[in-house]
Design a protein around this motif. Sequence first.
Motif, mmCIF file in Angstrom:
data_model
loop_
_atom_site.group_PDB
_atom_site.id
_atom_site.type_symbol
_atom_site.label_atom_id
_atom_site.label_comp_id
_atom_site.label_asym_id
_atom_site.label_seq_id
_atom_site.Cartn_x
_atom_site.Cartn_y
_atom_site.Cartn_z
ATOM 1 N N ALA A 2 0.824 -1.201 0.000
ATOM 2 C CA ALA A 2 0.000 0.000 0.000
ATOM 3 C C ALA A 2 0.863 1.258 0.000
ATOM 4 C CB ALA A 2 -0.949 0.005 1.198
ATOM 5 N N SER A 3 2.120 1.132 0.401
ATOM 6 C CA SER A 3 2.936 2.338 0.512
ATOM 7 C C SER A 3 3.938 2.482 -0.640
ATOM 8 C CB SER A 3 3.670 2.338 1.856
ATOM 9 O OG SER A 3 4.572 1.263 1.886
ATOM 10 N N ILE A 4 3.866 1.595 -1.627
ATOM 11 C CA ILE A 4 4.745 1.753 -2.791
ATOM 12 C C ILE A 4 4.329 3.005 -3.561
ATOM 13 C CG2 ILE A 4 5.333 0.776 -5.062
ATOM 14 C CD1 ILE A 4 5.211 -1.952 -3.840
ATOM 15 N N PRO A 5 5.280 3.867 -3.941
ATOM 16 C CA PRO A 5 4.905 5.108 -4.641
ATOM 17 C C PRO A 5 4.226 4.798 -5.974
ATOM 18 C CG PRO A 5 7.259 5.067 -4.107
ATOM 19 C CD PRO A 5 6.715 3.741 -3.731
ATOM 20 N N SER A 6 3.292 5.676 -6.342
ATOM 21 C CA SER A 6 2.478 5.361 -7.505
ATOM 22 C C SER A 6 3.297 5.372 -8.794
ATOM 23 C CB SER A 6 1.308 6.319 -7.609
ATOM 24 O OG SER A 6 1.785 7.634 -7.605
ATOM 25 N N VAL A 7 4.409 6.088 -8.794
ATOM 26 C CA VAL A 7 5.220 6.104 -10.014
ATOM 27 C C VAL A 7 5.740 4.701 -10.335
ATOM 28 C CG1 VAL A 7 7.343 6.734 -8.797
ATOM 29 C CG2 VAL A 7 7.104 7.305 -11.204
ATOM 30 N N VAL A 8 5.944 3.908 -9.300
ATOM 31 C CA VAL A 8 6.407 2.537 -9.516
ATOM 32 C C VAL A 8 5.315 1.717 -10.203
ATOM 33 C CG1 VAL A 8 7.173 0.413 -8.384
ATOM 34 C CG2 VAL A 8 7.943 2.636 -7.532
ATOM 35 N N TYR A 9 4.091 1.901 -9.734
ATOM 36 C CA TYR A 9 2.969 1.216 -10.392
ATOM 37 C C TYR A 9 2.836 1.693 -11.828
ATOM 38 C CZ TYR A 9 1.265 -0.845 -6.046
ATOM 39 O OH TYR A 9 1.141 -1.581 -4.909
ATOM 40 N N GLY A 10 3.022 3.001 -12.027
ATOM 41 C CA GLY A 10 2.917 3.570 -13.364
ATOM 42 C C GLY A 10 3.964 2.952 -14.293
ATOM 43 N N PHE A 11 5.163 2.825 -13.783
ATOM 44 C CA PHE A 11 6.251 2.243 -14.550
ATOM 45 C C PHE A 11 5.925 0.805 -14.941
ATOM 46 C CE2 PHE A 11 10.708 0.816 -15.018
ATOM 47 C CZ PHE A 11 11.115 1.788 -15.912
ATOM 48 N N PHE A 12 5.439 0.058 -13.955
ATOM 49 C CA PHE A 12 5.018 -1.320 -14.175
ATOM 50 C C PHE A 12 3.938 -1.381 -15.258
ATOM 51 C CE2 PHE A 12 1.422 -4.013 -12.725
ATOM 52 C CZ PHE A 12 1.944 -5.272 -12.949
ATOM 53 N N GLY A 13 3.012 -0.435 -15.200
ATOM 54 C CA GLY A 13 1.946 -0.389 -16.200
ATOM 55 C C GLY A 13 2.481 -0.103 -17.594
ATOM 56 N N MET A 14 3.389 0.859 -17.667
ATOM 57 C CA MET A 14 3.949 1.258 -18.959
ATOM 58 C C MET A 14 4.817 0.177 -19.577
ATOM 59 S SD MET A 14 5.344 5.089 -18.597
ATOM 60 C CE MET A 14 6.047 5.518 -20.171
ATOM 61 N N MET A 15 5.658 -0.427 -18.765
ATOM 62 C CA MET A 15 6.663 -1.335 -19.292
ATOM 63 C C MET A 15 6.141 -2.760 -19.475
ATOM 64 S SD MET A 15 8.812 0.907 -19.640
ATOM 65 C CE MET A 15 10.203 -0.002 -20.303
ATOM 66 N N ILE A 16 5.159 -3.149 -18.657
ATOM 67 C CA ILE A 16 4.714 -4.543 -18.719
ATOM 68 C C ILE A 16 3.268 -4.668 -19.193
ATOM 69 C CG2 ILE A 16 4.355 -6.668 -17.396
ATOM 70 C CD1 ILE A 16 6.714 -5.635 -15.618
ATOM 71 N N VAL A 17 2.352 -4.025 -18.461
ATOM 72 C CA VAL A 17 0.929 -4.226 -18.764
ATOM 73 C C VAL A 17 0.587 -3.768 -20.183
ATOM 74 C CG1 VAL A 17 -1.425 -3.638 -18.101
ATOM 75 C CG2 VAL A 17 0.304 -4.026 -16.342
ATOM 76 N N ALA A 18 0.980 -2.526 -20.500
ATOM 77 C CA ALA A 18 0.586 -1.970 -21.801
ATOM 78 C C ALA A 18 1.133 -2.777 -22.987
ATOM 79 C CB ALA A 18 0.996 -0.500 -21.886
ATOM 80 N N PRO A 19 2.430 -3.079 -23.030
ATOM 81 C CA PRO A 19 2.931 -3.867 -24.182
ATOM 82 C C PRO A 19 2.269 -5.238 -24.302
ATOM 83 C CG PRO A 19 4.749 -2.976 -22.887
ATOM 84 C CD PRO A 19 3.518 -2.675 -22.136
ATOM 85 N N VAL A 20 2.100 -5.903 -23.177
ATOM 86 C CA VAL A 20 1.480 -7.230 -23.208
ATOM 87 C C VAL A 20 0.065 -7.131 -23.764
ATOM 88 C CG1 VAL A 20 0.567 -9.087 -21.773
ATOM 89 C CG2 VAL A 20 2.879 -8.231 -21.362
ATOM 90 N N GLY B 199 -1.318 0.065 -26.082
ATOM 91 C CA GLY B 199 -1.709 -0.542 -24.811
ATOM 92 C C GLY B 199 -1.930 0.492 -23.732
ATOM 93 N N LEU B 200 -1.542 1.744 -24.010
ATOM 94 C CA LEU B 200 -1.756 2.803 -23.025
ATOM 95 C C LEU B 200 -3.179 3.310 -23.182
ATOM 96 C CD1 LEU B 200 1.645 4.664 -23.477
ATOM 97 C CD2 LEU B 200 0.995 3.094 -21.647
ATOM 98 N N CYS B 201 -4.104 2.764 -22.383
ATOM 99 C CA CYS B 201 -5.508 3.083 -22.595
ATOM 100 C C CYS B 201 -6.275 2.961 -21.283
ATOM 101 C CB CYS B 201 -6.109 2.131 -23.629
ATOM 102 S SG CYS B 201 -6.053 0.418 -23.095
ATOM 103 N N ALA B 202 -7.582 3.226 -21.358
ATOM 104 C CA ALA B 202 -8.414 3.211 -20.151
ATOM 105 C C ALA B 202 -8.333 1.860 -19.440
ATOM 106 C CB ALA B 202 -9.869 3.515 -20.519
ATOM 107 N N PHE B 203 -8.299 0.793 -20.235
ATOM 108 C CA PHE B 203 -8.285 -0.538 -19.633
ATOM 109 C C PHE B 203 -7.020 -0.766 -18.805
ATOM 110 C CE2 PHE B 203 -7.340 -5.067 -19.697
ATOM 111 C CZ PHE B 203 -8.543 -5.611 -19.271
ATOM 112 N N SER B 204 -5.862 -0.448 -19.386
ATOM 113 C CA SER B 204 -4.614 -0.636 -18.638
ATOM 114 C C SER B 204 -4.596 0.226 -17.384
ATOM 115 C CB SER B 204 -3.403 -0.251 -19.462
ATOM 116 O OG SER B 204 -3.528 -0.707 -20.751
ATOM 117 N N ALA B 205 -5.077 1.478 -17.549
ATOM 118 C CA ALA B 205 -5.073 2.374 -16.398
ATOM 119 C C ALA B 205 -5.952 1.797 -15.285
ATOM 120 C CB ALA B 205 -5.569 3.756 -16.798
ATOM 121 N N SER B 206 -7.127 1.268 -15.666
ATOM 122 C CA SER B 206 -8.020 0.656 -14.676
ATOM 123 C C SER B 206 -7.332 -0.488 -13.966
ATOM 124 C CB SER B 206 -9.270 0.104 -15.343
ATOM 125 O OG SER B 206 -10.063 1.151 -15.805
ATOM 126 N N LEU B 207 -6.693 -1.314 -14.770
ATOM 127 C CA LEU B 207 -6.045 -2.501 -14.224
ATOM 128 C C LEU B 207 -4.957 -2.107 -13.230
ATOM 129 C CD1 LEU B 207 -6.253 -5.542 -14.734
ATOM 130 C CD2 LEU B 207 -4.325 -5.324 -16.302
#
Lengths: 253, 294
Positions: free
Chosen positions: B113-131, B141-149
């Motif tokens: 819960a205390s991990i900074p949000s930029v880390v989650y953002g990075f994870f989203g950009m580098m892993i979630v979106a390309p996949v 892959g940078l879209c509403a769905f990835s952001a929600s996830l």
Amino acid sequence: MHNNIKMKAENVDFFYGPRQALKDINLDICEKRVTAIIGPSGCGKSTFIRLLNRMNELIPNTSLKGRILLDGEDIFGQQVDAVGIRRRVGMVFQKPNPFPKSIFENVSYGLHVNGVKDKKLIEKKVVSSLEKAALWDDIKDRLHESALKLSGGQQQRLCIARCLAVEPEVLLFDEPCASLDPISTGKIEELIMELKKYYTIVIVTHNMQQAARISDHTAFFLLGELIEMGKTQDIFTAPKDKRTEDYITGRFG
Amino acid sequence: MARIKEKAYEWVFTALAFSSLIFLVGIVIVLFKEGFPIFKAVKAGDFLFGRFWYPTYEPPEFGIFPLILASFWVTLGALLVCVPLGVGSALYLNEMASFRQRSVLKPMVEILASIPSVVYGFFGMMIVAPVLQDLLHIPTGLCAFSASLVLGIMATPTVCSIAEDALSYVPKSFREASFAVGANRWQTLTKVVIPAAGSGISTAIILGMSRAVGETMTVLMVAGGSAVIPKSIFDPVRPMTSAIAAEMGEAPMGSMHYHSLFAIALILFLITFAFNIAAEIISRRFRIKLGHSG
Ligand SMILES: Nc1ncnc2c1ncn2[C@@H]1O[C@H](COP(=O)(O)OP(=O)(O)O)[C@@H](O)[C@H]1O
Ligand SMILES: [Mg+2]
């Protein structure tokens, strides 16, 4: 007067982790009698009574040796379901513990979880349970109000009604008056005297006058052992064991 | 002498207590003062429901409806992720995990819960979106769905932690009472424990939601940033927070664009404020229901 044995403990040892809380308990509980369990704090009274409806198995890391019989059948047997045992052996706790629901919902809860669907029947049983628990006259106009608005004594009688609704055969009371004032205590005692016509009752109490007033049999526990058990009158007038005598005359505990 | 000291302490603490109130009031005043001028240029209705956000065109258009929709969709999507995950794991921790499992897992959830949000953002950009892009063959892959996830995963520990607290506040005696009349574990859980913890769980969900609505960095990195009304959940979007963060640097101070961003911030503030008030009211009701005072 004949005494049928309703429940029986045979060579019961009980452990919390490595710590032994009960040592070789052998004890008979007679049908439609009140059996009182007395003894100083921490001697294992609650532990024992909670074995009689298998409540202790909710505590992790405990173990049991020996047998506990209900109508001659081991309640810890392979085929036996704890849920079924708890239906037959009801329990009222030290602190009144009504659910944060209405009075009606509290009493009907046990019926719901046991699969009773018939609304008429549920209503009938709620009313009769409240009557048996001597609470009906107090609350008949506010069945649908929160149970938490009741006084402590009324809450405890509600908890008794909640038990009665599922028509148990045995009722266990673990210091039911510990948090009540003398008037509420008197009412609960009166109620227990009345209930013993229909139910087998086991009551843990800290209060020796209470045991003397309401019970037929008394068991004295000390440090996890059953020291002496007999007719209440005998225990209080002619105890056989020196330690029992010391306890009931108030020399310790 | 002692009396004077006591008085001094009293003053210091009173001042400290009031300072947070003063900051709050200060923020509200600034938001109103800087946000309000936009409504001289644009009608409030056109601002809220206008379909076009072209703040730098000539003439500019200040319709924040695409941004509101983006925030709404992304938050809703995040809820669909974080509520089942968060509440489910809270139930697991509280009901099923052994003492040892809980003593390891609960602190881990709190660290998450205390991990900074930029880390989650990075994870989203580098892993979630390309996949996601590869898997679904979508333009980005940078879209509403990835952001929600990603937001949902990010809010999960918050929801879990608060919901678990609520469950553990349910007195043991309620469970015992339920078992004592022959209820099984499942019945005890669904008919006694969850209802008793219900408002606490709702509080957890609302606070998770308020975290998702107010989150900036992650959505800025993952949502794609396009300020048009989305047609599908796989369209890039620009939620309100992203708009503020991305555009504040380029909006000339005192311009209508600048004032419009403050107005967005004001709306966002009112939304999260409402969420938090709701959470507070519900949790207070919860305490009363369980018979605790206060
Ligand atoms: N949940 C538990 N875990 C470990 N030890 C326990 C637990 N409950 C009771 N005990 C121990 O078992 C002994 C008997 O306790 P209890 O049956 O509650 O006594 P009583 O009801 O006579 O006061 C005490 O020493 C107590 O510390
Ligand atoms: Mg006890």
